[in-house]
Write an enzyme that holds these catalytic residues in place. Structure first.
Site, PDB file in Angstrom:
ATOM      1  N   ASP A  71       0.845  -1.189   0.000  1.00  0.00           N
ATOM      2  CA  ASP A  71       0.000   0.000   0.000  1.00  0.00           C
ATOM      3  C   ASP A  71       0.881   1.241   0.000  1.00  0.00           C
ATOM      4  OD1 ASP A  71      -2.290  -1.542   0.052  1.00  0.00           O
ATOM      5  OD2 ASP A  71      -2.493  -1.470   2.233  1.00  0.00           O
ATOM      6  N   ASP A  73       0.572   3.954   1.553  1.00  0.00           N
ATOM      7  CA  ASP A  73       0.631   4.715   2.806  1.00  0.00           C
ATOM      8  C   ASP A  73       1.493   4.055   3.876  1.00  0.00           C
ATOM      9  OD1 ASP A  73      -0.992   2.587   3.384  1.00  0.00           O
ATOM     10  OD2 ASP A  73      -2.728   3.768   3.995  1.00  0.00           O
ATOM     11  N   TRP A 133     -13.648  -1.934  -0.166  1.00  0.00           N
ATOM     12  CA  TRP A 133     -12.622  -2.179   0.842  1.00  0.00           C
ATOM     13  C   TRP A 133     -12.849  -3.501   1.565  1.00  0.00           C
ATOM     14  CZ3 TRP A 133     -11.919  -3.099   5.969  1.00  0.00           C
ATOM     15  CH2 TRP A 133     -10.635  -2.859   6.486  1.00  0.00           C
ATOM     16  N   GLU A 136      -9.787  -8.951   0.493  1.00  0.00           N
ATOM     17  CA  GLU A 136      -8.900  -9.553  -0.509  1.00  0.00           C
ATOM     18  C   GLU A 136      -7.631 -10.149   0.101  1.00  0.00           C
ATOM     19  OE1 GLU A 136      -7.406  -5.422  -0.029  1.00  0.00           O
ATOM     20  OE2 GLU A 136      -9.414  -6.274  -0.300  1.00  0.00           O
ATOM     21  N   ASP A 137      -7.130  -9.553   1.171  1.00  0.00           N
ATOM     22  CA  ASP A 137      -5.938 -10.103   1.819  1.00  0.00           C
ATOM     23  C   ASP A 137      -6.257 -11.398   2.556  1.00  0.00           C
ATOM     24  OD1 ASP A 137      -4.130  -8.026   1.053  1.00  0.00           O
ATOM     25  OD2 ASP A 137      -5.074  -6.742   2.540  1.00  0.00           O
ATOM     26  N   MET A 163       2.222   4.512   9.140  1.00  0.00           N
ATOM     27  CA  MET A 163       1.134   4.673   8.183  1.00  0.00           C
ATOM     28  C   MET A 163       0.830   6.156   8.028  1.00  0.00           C
ATOM     29  SD  MET A 163      -2.776   3.158   8.222  1.00  0.00           S
ATOM     30  CE  MET A 163      -2.311   1.493   7.729  1.00  0.00           C
ATOM     31  N   HIS A 166      -4.766   9.300   6.505  1.00  0.00           N
ATOM     32  CA  HIS A 166      -5.642   9.694   5.394  1.00  0.00           C
ATOM     33  C   HIS A 166      -7.070   9.289   5.702  1.00  0.00           C
ATOM     34  CE1 HIS A 166      -6.087   5.517   3.865  1.00  0.00           C
ATOM     35  NE2 HIS A 166      -4.877   5.361   4.347  1.00  0.00           N
ATOM     36  N   ARG A 168     -10.797   7.706   4.442  1.00  0.00           N
ATOM     37  CA  ARG A 168     -11.223   6.636   3.536  1.00  0.00           C
ATOM     38  C   ARG A 168     -11.444   7.212   2.142  1.00  0.00           C
ATOM     39  NH1 ARG A 168     -10.661   2.109   4.363  1.00  0.00           N
ATOM     40  NH2 ARG A 168     -12.091   1.672   6.059  1.00  0.00           N
TER      41      ARG A 168
END
Length: 222
Positions: A71, A73, A133, A136-137, A163, A166, A168
């Site tokens: 990712d 971030d 969101w 998937e992981d 991180m 931010h 969403r």
């Protein structure tokens, strides 16, 4: 090593990532390239499909043996957290400041994950059907276990990340269907993944620090 970053409208975070992570990778004496896979349009975001696209597009340019899925971030803190593949799929983002540097669960595999080319092909990549969101992981973790592999992690004192804060992202809302879908991995692994991937490349921009690939993932409307 090919480093794959799923992306949309996060240029400030990307600049931050490039500024801090490139020097770390150089100090690790890594032979690597960074691929930013940018989802075009305002349809529902699909992080996993962008990862699959990055895998396929990177292999068109070089015969990479190791793939880092990260990712934008997440910035590593410690140089000893090596961006190198191993005999097992590897989860690098073990200790993130947002979670008080504690691993969220023993099955966590999101954030920053490494698979060799052979390992990623063995699990047929990510599912392409996780829109929005979440999930998937978990599905990728299940794919790894279902194919008879296990994951490894560096020590949490080394695998620390910051991180970047931010909100969403728009059109990346939590999708409650994804949690259910992640429990159906054995039924989907053979038909949903790299072998069912469809997309269109709209533009490729090559910079000295990265390759920026804009793609149409055929997203449903946002």
């Amino acid at each position: 090593v090919a480093i794959i970053i799923p992306f949309r409208n996060r240029h400030e975070h990307l600049n931050h990532w490039l500024y801090y992570v490139h020097p770390i990778l150089i100090r690790q004496e890594l032979d690597y390239c960074v691929y930013i896979i940018n989802q075009e349009g305002v349809g529902v975001f699909n992080r996993a499909k962008l990862m699959n696209i990055g895998f396929v597009e990177a292999l068109k340019e070089d015969d990479y043996e190791c793939f880092v899925f990260t990712d934008v971030d997440l910035v590593p803190i410690d140089d000893r957290n090596l961006y190198r593949c191993s005999d097992h799929p590897r989860h690098l983002s073990v200790a993130i400041n947002k979670f008080d540097y504690i691993l969220s669960s023993k099955t966590a595999f999101g954030g920053v994950s490494l698979l060799s080319k052979e390992q990623f092909l063995k699990v047929n990549g990510f599912s392409n059907t996780f829109w929005g969101w979440g999930g998937e992981d978990d599905d990728l973790y299940n794919r790894i276990i279902f194919r008879g592999m296990s994951i490894s992690r560096p020590d949490s004192q080394i695998a620390k990340y910051k991180m970047i804060k931010h909100e969403r992202d728009l059109h990346n809302e939590v999708n409650p269907k994804n949690a259910v879908k992640a429990q159906e991995t054995p039924n989907n692994i053979d038909a949903d993944g790299l072998n069912s991937l469809n997309y269109t490349v709209n533009e490729i921009l090559r910079d000295i620090m990265y390759t920026f690939i804009t793609v149409d993932v055929q997203a449903p409307p946002g």
